[in-house]
Design a protein around this motif. Structure first.
Motif, PDB file in Angstrom:
ATOM      1  N   ILE A  41      97.113  54.033 -30.578  1.00  0.00           N
ATOM      2  CA  ILE A  41      97.953  55.236 -30.587  1.00  0.00           C
ATOM      3  C   ILE A  41      99.240  54.977 -31.371  1.00  0.00           C
ATOM      4  N   SER A  42      99.828  53.794 -31.158  1.00  0.00           N
ATOM      5  CA  SER A  42     101.079  53.481 -31.854  1.00  0.00           C
ATOM      6  C   SER A  42     100.876  53.515 -33.361  1.00  0.00           C
ATOM      7  N   VAL A  43      99.792  52.865 -33.806  1.00  0.00           N
ATOM      8  CA  VAL A  43      99.538  52.800 -35.245  1.00  0.00           C
ATOM      9  C   VAL A  43      99.282  54.202 -35.799  1.00  0.00           C
ATOM     10  N   LEU A  44      98.501  54.973 -35.046  1.00  0.00           N
ATOM     11  CA  LEU A  44      98.206  56.338 -35.474  1.00  0.00           C
ATOM     12  C   LEU A  44      99.497  57.136 -35.633  1.00  0.00           C
ATOM     13  N   PHE A  45     100.368  57.062 -34.633  1.00  0.00           N
ATOM     14  CA  PHE A  45     101.627  57.801 -34.683  1.00  0.00           C
ATOM     15  C   PHE A  45     102.476  57.352 -35.869  1.00  0.00           C
ATOM     16  N   ALA A  46     102.568  56.041 -36.055  1.00  0.00           N
ATOM     17  CA  ALA A  46     103.411  55.519 -37.137  1.00  0.00           C
ATOM     18  C   ALA A  46     102.888  55.988 -38.494  1.00  0.00           C
ATOM     19  N   LEU A  47     101.565  55.878 -38.697  1.00  0.00           N
ATOM     20  CA  LEU A  47     100.990  56.281 -39.975  1.00  0.00           C
ATOM     21  C   LEU A  47     101.218  57.763 -40.234  1.00  0.00           C
ATOM     22  N   LEU A  48     100.967  58.571 -39.221  1.00  0.00           N
ATOM     23  CA  LEU A  48     101.139  60.013 -39.380  1.00  0.00           C
ATOM     24  C   LEU A  48     102.583  60.356 -39.701  1.00  0.00           C
ATOM     25  N   ALA A  49     103.512  59.739 -38.967  1.00  0.00           N
ATOM     26  CA  ALA A  49     104.923  60.054 -39.152  1.00  0.00           C
ATOM     27  C   ALA A  49     105.381  59.658 -40.554  1.00  0.00           C
ATOM     28  N   LEU A  53     105.425  66.101 -23.080  1.00  0.00           N
ATOM     29  CA  LEU A  53     104.218  66.906 -23.299  1.00  0.00           C
ATOM     30  C   LEU A  53     102.985  66.093 -22.913  1.00  0.00           C
ATOM     31  N   GLY A  54     102.995  64.805 -23.315  1.00  0.00           N
ATOM     32  CA  GLY A  54     101.885  63.925 -22.951  1.00  0.00           C
ATOM     33  C   GLY A  54     101.751  63.820 -21.439  1.00  0.00           C
ATOM     34  N   TRP A  55     102.866  63.721 -20.743  1.00  0.00           N
ATOM     35  CA  TRP A  55     102.829  63.589 -19.280  1.00  0.00           C
ATOM     36  C   TRP A  55     102.232  64.830 -18.628  1.00  0.00           C
ATOM     37  N   VAL A  56     102.598  66.002 -19.182  1.00  0.00           N
ATOM     38  CA  VAL A  56     102.024  67.247 -18.637  1.00  0.00           C
ATOM     39  C   VAL A  56     100.500  67.181 -18.706  1.00  0.00           C
ATOM     40  N   GLY A 108     101.583  57.006 -18.115  1.00  0.00           N
ATOM     41  CA  GLY A 108     102.803  57.566 -18.679  1.00  0.00           C
ATOM     42  C   GLY A 108     103.562  56.537 -19.497  1.00  0.00           C
ATOM     43  N   LEU A 109     103.576  55.300 -19.004  1.00  0.00           N
ATOM     44  CA  LEU A 109     104.259  54.227 -19.746  1.00  0.00           C
ATOM     45  C   LEU A 109     103.543  53.933 -21.056  1.00  0.00           C
ATOM     46  N   ILE A 110     102.198  53.977 -21.029  1.00  0.00           N
ATOM     47  CA  ILE A 110     101.451  53.733 -22.265  1.00  0.00           C
ATOM     48  C   ILE A 110     101.830  54.780 -23.314  1.00  0.00           C
ATOM     49  N   LEU A 111     101.831  56.049 -22.905  1.00  0.00           N
ATOM     50  CA  LEU A 111     102.182  57.116 -23.845  1.00  0.00           C
ATOM     51  C   LEU A 111     103.613  56.966 -24.350  1.00  0.00           C
ATOM     52  N   ALA A 112     104.530  56.661 -23.416  1.00  0.00           N
ATOM     53  CA  ALA A 112     105.933  56.541 -23.798  1.00  0.00           C
ATOM     54  C   ALA A 112     106.125  55.383 -24.782  1.00  0.00           C
ATOM     55  N   LEU A 113     105.463  54.265 -24.487  1.00  0.00           N
ATOM     56  CA  LEU A 113     105.595  53.097 -25.364  1.00  0.00           C
ATOM     57  C   LEU A 113     105.003  53.378 -26.744  1.00  0.00           C
ATOM     58  N   ALA A 114     103.818  54.006 -26.753  1.00  0.00           N
ATOM     59  CA  ALA A 114     103.175  54.300 -28.042  1.00  0.00           C
ATOM     60  C   ALA A 114     104.048  55.231 -28.863  1.00  0.00           C
ATOM     61  N   THR A 115     104.646  56.233 -28.205  1.00  0.00           N
ATOM     62  CA  THR A 115     105.527  57.161 -28.914  1.00  0.00           C
ATOM     63  C   THR A 115     106.736  56.417 -29.471  1.00  0.00           C
ATOM     64  N   LEU A 164      95.576  65.864 -26.673  1.00  0.00           N
ATOM     65  CA  LEU A 164      94.243  65.284 -26.812  1.00  0.00           C
ATOM     66  C   LEU A 164      94.239  63.822 -26.360  1.00  0.00           C
ATOM     67  N   ILE A 165      95.235  63.081 -26.815  1.00  0.00           N
ATOM     68  CA  ILE A 165      95.324  61.659 -26.452  1.00  0.00           C
ATOM     69  C   ILE A 165      95.531  61.492 -24.950  1.00  0.00           C
ATOM     70  N   ALA A 166      96.418  62.303 -24.396  1.00  0.00           N
ATOM     71  CA  ALA A 166      96.703  62.192 -22.956  1.00  0.00           C
ATOM     72  C   ALA A 166      95.451  62.509 -22.142  1.00  0.00           C
ATOM     73  N   LEU A 167      94.731  63.554 -22.553  1.00  0.00           N
ATOM     74  CA  LEU A 167      93.524  63.931 -21.811  1.00  0.00           C
ATOM     75  C   LEU A 167      92.462  62.842 -21.917  1.00  0.00           C
ATOM     76  N   LEU A 168      92.327  62.266 -23.109  1.00  0.00           N
ATOM     77  CA  LEU A 168      91.348  61.189 -23.317  1.00  0.00           C
ATOM     78  C   LEU A 168      91.684  59.965 -22.480  1.00  0.00           C
ATOM     79  N   LEU A 169      92.984  59.704 -22.382  1.00  0.00           N
ATOM     80  CA  LEU A 169      93.441  58.510 -21.667  1.00  0.00           C
ATOM     81  C   LEU A 169      93.164  58.623 -20.173  1.00  0.00           C
ATOM     82  N   ALA A 170      93.255  59.856 -19.642  1.00  0.00           N
ATOM     83  CA  ALA A 170      93.312  59.994 -18.178  1.00  0.00           C
ATOM     84  C   ALA A 170      92.171  60.788 -17.557  1.00  0.00           C
ATOM     85  N   TYR A 171      91.251  61.321 -18.373  1.00  0.00           N
ATOM     86  CA  TYR A 171      90.272  62.231 -17.771  1.00  0.00           C
ATOM     87  C   TYR A 171      89.385  61.517 -16.737  1.00  0.00           C
TER      88      TYR A 171
END
Lengths: 308, 276
Positions: free
Chosen positions: B24-32, B153-156, B109-116, B68-75
């Protein structure tokens, strides 16, 4: 104080009653075998003791408290029937995780892995474990925190005879330490020597509970005596048949006779005093025989109810 | 130590082990970084344009990706444990269902926060270093707000995933439901709102309509990120309704927090009723 006290429990799922008027007690340091067919109510009884279900009627007490009390849960070990654990964790990591959750010292982890014979595979992922290895990991998990009450659901599934024997040794050791144990299972060969009492459950009703000796007395199942090397086996065959026993010949010199419990010694005396046999073999009714007897009786009761 | 933290720790180390966090981190960095430098390619420009434009593009992308990422992570958080037999085991341990749920939420939540933080934060650093004459204060403020709101948003959607996971009897059902929720909030909701606007032909009270945006956490998220810039008239589609919303920015944040809290509470109630 009893380790487990189930008083007058009825359990219903919707309109279906799965347990009728269950009364069951487990003393401190006692090992109880809970036997029954699939759907007899074994798992429901376990869930009641574990506090995963609240009884529809009646009371359940565990170690003198309500089953879902956190203090009870810290002193309780449970081996579920089917548990795959977390495939990506190693055995050691799995145990450490559960030890932390239970508040048990993590130094126990190594000892327990040793005790259940998983030390060599402790750092492999659980994904690579065989069914028997997962079962042993489950057992190690149940022993975390030196529990005072252990519930083992089908503990020998997937274990080879040697591992089964080792499991029984662990059970004996725990019993000596004063732990109370419920062993929930189909009837297992060889389990007799390791339980104090057996409870037989069929169709949601407790059919019988007691020590093996008392169950044998109650059921009145005959013991089987086999004598071989008899000189005049024909004579004995006819004599016993005339006395009303169930007899059959084994070859030319052997006889097998089924005798009720009370008459066993008398018959043995006759046999030893007069017949001079080469060898004698006595088979007490096994747990399996008792189980079959009570199951059949439960079936008959049911059939009669249906007719009435 | 607290059992909530032990559960969270396991989720966190799972996230590290199966490389979710890294991916997720790499994806975010590349996109940004990609959006920052090539975002204006359509208008014939190459290179970094402006902070507001970059944030706007990033936010519209994160609107799709983050849920999408949050749902995949936690479904499979609850139903997965149930299928593995560990849920029943955990429930015989001295910990409550609320603690299990909170532990999972904390870990995920920590995973999402860290990746962001790693992904978008890395991109922010790259911009700060590589772009000349950048207003560092504005960059930090804009990216900080973007990262914080994205995490929220990810947490929601984590919490929404727990609702599905507690409800579903099988993992595949939970996965299907998760896709449905994503579809609903990210695509269908806005279309439905537009359709409502057109069909009502102005008969719907114009005061009411902007409030409907608050019923969708992704819209709240976009409002947070599109507003706040001087002359932020770049809003398109249903979001232009947002400019009519008589709400201060803080209320939007509160609304997103409320979404996360309410979903988590709902997840707890559904989880509590689940029989094992």
């Amino acid at each position: 104080m009893n380790a487990v006290d189930i008083r007058g429990v009825n359990q219903r799922y919707g309109s279906m009653t799965v347990l009728h008027e269950l009364e069951l007690r487990l003393g401190q340091g006692e090992v109880l075998g809970l036997f029954g067919h699939n759907g007899a109510g074994k798992t429901t009884s376990m869930k009641l003791i574990l506090g995963l279900l609240a009884p529809s009627e009646g009371e359940v007490w565990v170690l003198g408290r309500a089953p879902n009390d956190p203090d009870v849960r810290r002193q309780l070990g449970y081996l579920p029937e089917n548990v795959t654990f977390y495939p990506q964790l190693s055995g050691r990591e799995t145990l450490r995780h559960f030890a932390r959750l239970k508040g048990a010292p993590t130094k126990q982890v190594g000892e327990l892995l040793e005790q259940v014979g998983l030390a060599h595979a402790a750092d492999r992922r659980v994904k690579t474990y065989s069914k028997g290895m997962r079962q042993r990991l489950g057992l190690a998990q149940a022993l975390l925190g030196e529990p005072r009450l252990l519930l083992l659901d089908e503990p020998t599934v997937g274990l080879d005879p040697i591992a089964t024997q080792e499991l029984y040794l662990v059970i004996d050791r725990l019993r000596q330490r004063g732990a109370s144990i419920i062993l929930c299972s189909h009837v297992l060969p060889g389990v007799e020597a390791h339980i104090n009492r057996a409870a037989i459950l069929a169709r949601g009703r407790l059919q019988a509970v007691g020590s093996l000796a008392s169950l044998r007395r109650e059921a009145g199942l005959p013991a089987r005596i086999r004598a071989s090397g008899l000189q005049c086996s024909k004579l004995w065959l006819e004599r016993w048949r005339a006395a009303g026993y169930c007899v059959r010949a084994l070859g030319n010199t052997g006889v097998e006779v089924n005798v009720p419990d009370g008459l066993k010694l008398e018959l043995l005396r006759q046999l030893l005093g007069e017949a001079n046999p080469g060898d004698i073999e006595i088979q007490q009714p096994s747990l399996e025989d008792l189980y079959r007897y009570y199951m059949e009786r439960a079936g008959d009761v049911r059939a009669e109810e249906g007719r009435a | 130590m607290n059992p909530i933290w032990h559960i969270a720790r396991k989720e966190l180390s799972d996230g590290l082990r199966n490389r979710w966090l890294l991916a997720i981190s790499v994806l975010f960095a590349l996109l940004a970084v990609g959006i920052a430098w090539f975002g204006a390619a359509a208008s014939g420009q190459l290179g970094f344009t402006s902070i507001p434009a970059t944030i706007a593009s990033l936010a519209s992308l994160a609107t799709f990706l983050m849920p999408l990422i949050a749902l995949l992570l936690a479904y499979d958080a609850i139903v997965g444990e149930d299928e593995g037999g560990t849920l029943m085991l955990l429930l015989t341990y001295p910990l409550g269902r609320g603690q299990i749920l909170l532990g999972k939420f904390l870990g995920h939540g920590l995973i999402l926060a860290l990746a962001t933080l790693i992904g978008f934060g890395g991109a922010m650093l790259a911009i700060a270093v590589l772009v000349k004459d950048i207003q560092l204060g504005l960059l930090l403020w804009a990216f900080g707000r973007f990262m914080l709101s994205s995490t929220l948003l990810g947490w929601v959607f984590l919490a929404l995933a727990y609702v599905l996971s507690s409800k579903a009897g099988e993992k595949s059902t939970a996965a299907g439901l998760a896709l449905g929720v994503w579809f609903l909030f990210v695509l269908v909701f806005d279309l439905a709102l537009l359709a409502l606007l057109v069909l009502s032909e102005g008969r719907l009270s114009p005061e009411l309509l902007p409030w409907l945006l608050l019923l969708n956490p992704t819209d709240v998220y976009r409002l947070i990120n599109l507003s706040g810039f001087e002359g932020g008239g770049s809003a398109m589609g249903v979001l232009s309704l947002g400019s009519d919303l008589p709400l201060p920015g803080a209320a939007l944040w509160l609304c997103l927090l409320l979404w996360a809290g309410a979903s988590l509470l709902l997840a707890y109630r559904v989880f509590k009723r689940r029989s094992v």
